[in-house]
Design a protein around this motif. Structure first.
Motif, PDB file in Angstrom:
ATOM      1  N   LEU A  87       0.845  -1.193   0.000  1.00  0.00           N
ATOM      2  CA  LEU A  87       0.000   0.000   0.000  1.00  0.00           C
ATOM      3  C   LEU A  87       0.884   1.248   0.000  1.00  0.00           C
ATOM      4  O   LEU A  87       1.987   1.242   0.526  1.00  0.00           O
ATOM      5  CB  LEU A  87      -0.908   0.026   1.220  1.00  0.00           C
ATOM      6  CG  LEU A  87      -2.241  -0.722   1.113  1.00  0.00           C
ATOM      7  CD1 LEU A  87      -2.019  -2.213   0.951  1.00  0.00           C
ATOM      8  CD2 LEU A  87      -3.115  -0.450   2.343  1.00  0.00           C
ATOM      9  N   SER A  88       0.352   2.309  -0.603  1.00  0.00           N
ATOM     10  CA  SER A  88       1.072   3.582  -0.635  1.00  0.00           C
ATOM     11  C   SER A  88       0.213   4.678  -0.039  1.00  0.00           C
ATOM     12  O   SER A  88      -1.016   4.620  -0.094  1.00  0.00           O
ATOM     13  CB  SER A  88       1.470   3.948  -2.068  1.00  0.00           C
ATOM     14  OG  SER A  88       0.319   4.070  -2.886  1.00  0.00           O
ATOM     15  N   TYR A  89       0.873   5.668   0.530  1.00  0.00           N
ATOM     16  CA  TYR A  89       0.140   6.787   1.118  1.00  0.00           C
ATOM     17  C   TYR A  89       0.795   8.101   0.717  1.00  0.00           C
ATOM     18  O   TYR A  89       2.001   8.174   0.501  1.00  0.00           O
ATOM     19  CB  TYR A  89       0.093   6.664   2.648  1.00  0.00           C
ATOM     20  CG  TYR A  89       1.422   6.786   3.351  1.00  0.00           C
ATOM     21  CD1 TYR A  89       1.840   7.999   3.903  1.00  0.00           C
ATOM     22  CD2 TYR A  89       2.270   5.680   3.497  1.00  0.00           C
ATOM     23  CE1 TYR A  89       3.052   8.115   4.565  1.00  0.00           C
ATOM     24  CE2 TYR A  89       3.481   5.786   4.161  1.00  0.00           C
ATOM     25  CZ  TYR A  89       3.869   6.997   4.687  1.00  0.00           C
ATOM     26  OH  TYR A  89       5.069   7.111   5.334  1.00  0.00           O
ATOM     27  N   GLY A  90      -0.023   9.134   0.599  1.00  0.00           N
ATOM     28  CA  GLY A  90       0.469  10.441   0.199  1.00  0.00           C
ATOM     29  C   GLY A  90       0.474  11.426   1.356  1.00  0.00           C
ATOM     30  O   GLY A  90      -0.357  11.330   2.270  1.00  0.00           O
ATOM     31  N   THR A  91       1.430  12.354   1.307  1.00  0.00           N
ATOM     32  CA  THR A  91       1.513  13.400   2.330  1.00  0.00           C
ATOM     33  C   THR A  91       1.914  14.713   1.662  1.00  0.00           C
ATOM     34  O   THR A  91       2.407  14.715   0.531  1.00  0.00           O
ATOM     35  CB  THR A  91       2.566  13.065   3.409  1.00  0.00           C
ATOM     36  OG1 THR A  91       3.884  13.244   2.845  1.00  0.00           O
ATOM     37  CG2 THR A  91       2.418  11.646   3.910  1.00  0.00           C
ATOM     38  N   PRO A  92       1.764  15.843   2.361  1.00  0.00           N
ATOM     39  CA  PRO A  92       2.245  17.123   1.824  1.00  0.00           C
ATOM     40  C   PRO A  92       3.765  17.257   1.838  1.00  0.00           C
ATOM     41  O   PRO A  92       4.294  18.299   1.442  1.00  0.00           O
ATOM     42  CB  PRO A  92       1.605  18.155   2.747  1.00  0.00           C
ATOM     43  CG  PRO A  92       0.485  17.443   3.422  1.00  0.00           C
ATOM     44  CD  PRO A  92       0.934  16.034   3.553  1.00  0.00           C
ATOM     45  N   GLY A  93       4.480  16.220   2.297  1.00  0.00           N
ATOM     46  CA  GLY A  93       5.934  16.278   2.316  1.00  0.00           C
ATOM     47  C   GLY A  93       6.510  15.665   3.576  1.00  0.00           C
ATOM     48  O   GLY A  93       5.792  15.435   4.568  1.00  0.00           O
ATOM     49  N   ASN A  94       7.797  15.378   3.553  1.00  0.00           N
ATOM     50  CA  ASN A  94       8.477  14.801   4.716  1.00  0.00           C
ATOM     51  C   ASN A  94       8.365  15.730   5.925  1.00  0.00           C
ATOM     52  O   ASN A  94       8.637  16.925   5.829  1.00  0.00           O
ATOM     53  CB  ASN A  94       9.949  14.564   4.406  1.00  0.00           C
ATOM     54  CG  ASN A  94      10.173  13.371   3.510  1.00  0.00           C
ATOM     55  OD1 ASN A  94       9.241  12.641   3.189  1.00  0.00           O
ATOM     56  ND2 ASN A  94      11.405  13.172   3.100  1.00  0.00           N
ATOM     57  N   GLY A  95       7.952  15.148   7.039  1.00  0.00           N
ATOM     58  CA  GLY A  95       7.854  15.916   8.269  1.00  0.00           C
ATOM     59  C   GLY A  95       6.550  16.668   8.444  1.00  0.00           C
ATOM     60  O   GLY A  95       6.343  17.291   9.487  1.00  0.00           O
ATOM     61  N   SER A  96       5.680  16.646   7.443  1.00  0.00           N
ATOM     62  CA  SER A  96       4.366  17.298   7.578  1.00  0.00           C
ATOM     63  C   SER A  96       3.538  16.519   8.593  1.00  0.00           C
ATOM     64  O   SER A  96       3.825  15.351   8.908  1.00  0.00           O
ATOM     65  CB  SER A  96       3.651  17.334   6.237  1.00  0.00           C
ATOM     66  OG  SER A  96       3.408  16.009   5.767  1.00  0.00           O
ATOM     67  N   SER A  97       2.495  17.141   9.137  1.00  0.00           N
ATOM     68  CA  SER A  97       1.685  16.458  10.149  1.00  0.00           C
ATOM     69  C   SER A  97       1.046  15.178   9.600  1.00  0.00           C
ATOM     70  O   SER A  97       0.998  14.171  10.330  1.00  0.00           O
ATOM     71  CB  SER A  97       0.622  17.410  10.722  1.00  0.00           C
ATOM     72  OG  SER A  97      -0.192  17.960   9.720  1.00  0.00           O
TER      73      SER A  97
END
Length: 331
Positions: free
Chosen positions: A161-171
């Protein structure tokens, strides 16, 4: 020397005292005439994200309160460091402000070996705006009905599975790392330059899940995404029937909330900080602001600059431990 007038020791002391008094009065005089030109708010994330929405929500009424234009400018990248650097190196006169998640101050120093500025020394807190929750959302095709099933599926499919975030270290990233740590699971991280592009790929089925900071909620209501749990210590009033991660999975103490707010260059006159804090807190007390923040799944979080700084210190301790454990590094 003959013919050249000299100052007596008393006169020199009097002159020096006058000069020092004048220098000390300059910030006060500047604050009294503040503002007399437009203000600029630098947002550390792209348009459409939570920071951008909050900045623009405050900008319009703040413009009315101050009697000067308040212009919002997006400077995304490097986990907020690009925009933060611009503000940190701007004149400390109250005309350039920063809108960012608290991670810029409480997280970035832990994940970047070198930063172009020191957020604790080169920025000063102005006003907290919102406590923002993160929502565990998955694409509809994922064969899970609740958070407990999701964790079981994650355990049964390590690395699939993959997940998305606004960037490394974002909440949202820290929330997922917290979940992975507490459940001993693994999923592939796909960092984006903001929450909006991560949401777009989740809607398109390019990634499987995300801890979303609130902008996905209209898509949850439209059944384009499944909401499984809230990453806060308490349930969201928007979805009172949706459990917290703690309640749904037994992961005690799970708390991935973050605080968004305004900062100014260090050395900005205290009277200017007080004026901005007062006006922003008035805006946050309005029903329209509360409703707008609630629509993002957050809550208004008006506080003094001192309380805002103390919260950042607490979060730095809490998230710093997680970052060291997970070996998280900046982009």
């Amino acid at each position: 020397m003959p013919g050249i007038p000299t100052l007596s020791r008393l006169s020199r002391r009097t002159l020096l005292a006058a000069l020092l008094a004048t220098a000390g009065a300059l910030p006060v005089a500047q604050a009294q005439g503040y503002p007399n030109k437009p203000l600029k708010v630098i947002v550390t994330f792209p348009p459409g994200g939570v920071a951008d929405v909050l900045a623009r929500m405050v900008a319009a009424p703040l413009q009315d309160a101050l009697g000067q234009p308040v212009v919002v400018e997006n400077r995304a990248g490097s986990g907020g460091n690009i925009g933060g650097d611009v503000v940190a190196k701007s004149p400390a006169d109250g005309y350039t402000l920063l809108m960012s998640s608290g991670g810029l101050v409480s997280v970035n120093p832990h994940i970047y070996d070198k930063m172009p500025f020191d957020p604790t020394k080169n920025l000063t807190p102005v006003a907290s705006v919102a406590r923002v929750a993160v929502f565990l959302v998955v694409k509809p095709a994922l064969p899970v009905a609740n958070a407990r099933e999701f964790v079981s599926y994650l355990k049964a499919n390590p690395g699939k599975l993959s997940y998305g975030t606004p960037g490394n270290g974002s909440s949202p990233h820290l929330a997922t790392e917290m979940l992975k740590s507490m459940t001993s699971t693994f999923a592939v991280h796909v960092p984006y330059r903001g929450a909006a592009p991560a949401l777009n790929d989740l809607l398109a089925g390019q990634i499987d899940f995300a801890f979303d900071p609130g902008i996905a909620l209209p898509h949850v209501r439209a059944n384009r995404l499944k909401l499984l749990a809230i990453g806060s210590p308490k349930r969201s009033p928007l979805f009172p029937d949706v459990p917290t991660v703690d309640e749904a999975t037994g992961l005690k103490g799970f708390d991935a909330d973050s605080y968004f707010g305004f900062y100014a260059p260090a050395g900005t006159p205290p009277a200017v900080i007080t004026r901005l804090n007062t006006e922003i807190n008035k805006i946050l007390g309005s029903q329209s602001a509360k409703d707008r923040i609630a629509a993002l799944g957050g809550e208004a979080a008006a506080m003094s600059p001192q309380a805002f700084a103390a919260k950042a210190t607490d979060d730095s301790r809490r998230f710093g431990a997680l970052i060291r454990e997970r070996g998280i590094k900046g982009d």
